[in-house]
Scaffold this motif. Structure first.
Motif, short mmCIF file in Angstrom:
data_model
loop_
_atom_site.label_atom_id
_atom_site.label_comp_id
_atom_site.label_asym_id
_atom_site.label_seq_id
_atom_site.Cartn_x
_atom_site.Cartn_y
_atom_site.Cartn_z
N THR A 1 -14.89 3.07 7.24
CA THR A 1 -15.05 1.83 7.26
C THR A 1 -16.11 1.42 5.92
O THR A 1 -16.96 2.21 5.69
N ILE A 2 -15.84 0.50 5.20
CA ILE A 2 -16.52 0.09 4.13
C ILE A 2 -17.16 -1.41 4.44
O ILE A 2 -16.19 -2.40 4.78
N PHE A 3 -18.36 -1.55 4.23
CA PHE A 3 -18.93 -2.83 4.63
C PHE A 3 -19.73 -3.56 3.48
O PHE A 3 -20.07 -2.98 2.56
N PHE A 4 -19.20 -4.73 3.34
CA PHE A 4 -19.46 -5.89 2.23
C PHE A 4 -20.31 -6.47 3.00
O PHE A 4 -20.32 -7.49 3.67
N TYR A 5 -21.91 -6.50 2.84
CA TYR A 5 -22.80 -6.99 3.67
C TYR A 5 -22.90 -8.82 3.37
O TYR A 5 -22.86 -9.35 4.46
N ILE B 1 -20.89 -10.90 2.35
CA ILE B 1 -19.92 -11.97 2.65
C ILE B 1 -19.32 -11.48 4.16
O ILE B 1 -18.18 -11.82 4.47
N ASP B 2 -19.94 -10.54 4.84
CA ASP B 2 -19.50 -10.12 6.15
C ASP B 2 -18.05 -9.70 6.19
O ASP B 2 -17.48 -10.18 7.13
N LEU B 3 -17.47 -8.65 5.48
CA LEU B 3 -16.44 -8.11 5.50
C LEU B 3 -16.58 -6.75 5.67
O LEU B 3 -17.46 -5.98 5.29
N ARG B 4 -15.40 -6.03 6.53
CA ARG B 4 -15.43 -5.03 6.80
C ARG B 4 -13.82 -4.40 6.67
O ARG B 4 -13.01 -5.07 7.20
N LEU B 5 -13.74 -3.16 5.93
CA LEU B 5 -12.44 -2.80 5.78
C LEU B 5 -12.53 -1.35 6.51
O LEU B 5 -13.37 -0.65 6.14
N THR B 6 -11.54 -1.35 7.26
CA THR B 6 -11.25 0.20 7.86
C THR B 6 -10.15 0.70 7.56
O THR B 6 -8.97 0.34 7.52
N GLY B 7 -10.10 2.03 6.94
CA GLY B 7 -9.05 2.62 6.77
C GLY B 7 -8.17 3.11 7.84
O GLY B 7 -8.73 3.56 9.11
N THR B 8 -6.96 3.48 7.65
CA THR B 8 -6.19 3.86 8.79
C THR B 8 -6.22 5.51 8.92
O THR B 8 -5.97 6.07 10.03
N ASP B 9 -6.55 6.04 7.87
CA ASP B 9 -6.72 7.65 8.00
C ASP B 9 -7.81 7.97 6.58
O ASP B 9 -8.05 7.11 5.85
N LEU B 10 -8.16 9.23 6.53
CA LEU B 10 -9.17 9.56 5.64
C LEU B 10 -8.75 9.26 4.19
O LEU B 10 -9.27 9.03 3.26
N ASP B 11 -7.36 9.62 3.90
CA ASP B 11 -6.85 9.66 2.50
C ASP B 11 -7.07 7.90 2.13
O ASP B 11 -7.21 7.67 1.04
#
Length: 137
Positions: A16-20, A22-32
């Protein structure tokens, strides 16, 4: 790391990547996928306008985003200003709008971010074309 005024955190455990700000969270489907996004975001946060454009003379400044009548040639309370610039790669002369984050309220920054998103999508002969958007100190 920081991008568009938002502190960014990376969690490899949850992909997960958090942008504090703007309260945005990106979650990858796999490690790559996570590593691809994380690397791209880190590189974007390192971009500096000075590497792409030579900044020149002040064209105008304003203390408000809402009232064009407040334009002045030099104002220490300016929230934004426009300078003449030169694209280092092409030599083309451009206008560069600089937003002074520290002089803006959170509401004004929301306006700026919305304006930037719209300008990147607009293609109209009566509207100045937006080439790049940088977020730096």
């Amino acid at each position: 790391h920081c991008l568009f005024g938002s502190e960014i955190a990376f969690s490899i455990q949850t992909l997960t990547i958090f942008f504090y700000a703007i309260d945005l969270r990106l979650t990858g489907t796999d490690l790559d996928e996570f590593l691809l996004w994380a690397t791209s975001i880190r590189e974007m946060s390192k971009r500096r306008i000075e590497n792409f454009y030579k900044l020149g003379d002040l064209i105008t400044s304003t203390t408000s985003f809402w009232d064009a009548s407040q334009m002045a040639s030099s104002n220490p309370k300016s929230k934004s200003y426009i300078v003449r610039g030169v694209d280092i790669a092409s030599g083309e002369t451009v206008a560069i709008k600089v937003i002074v984050r520290s002089a803006c309220s959170p509401k004004e920054m929301q306006f700026v971010e919305r304006e930037a998103a719209i300008l990147m999508m607009v293609n109209h002969p009566a509207i100045v074309e937006t080439y790049d958007i940088f977020d730096s100190d």
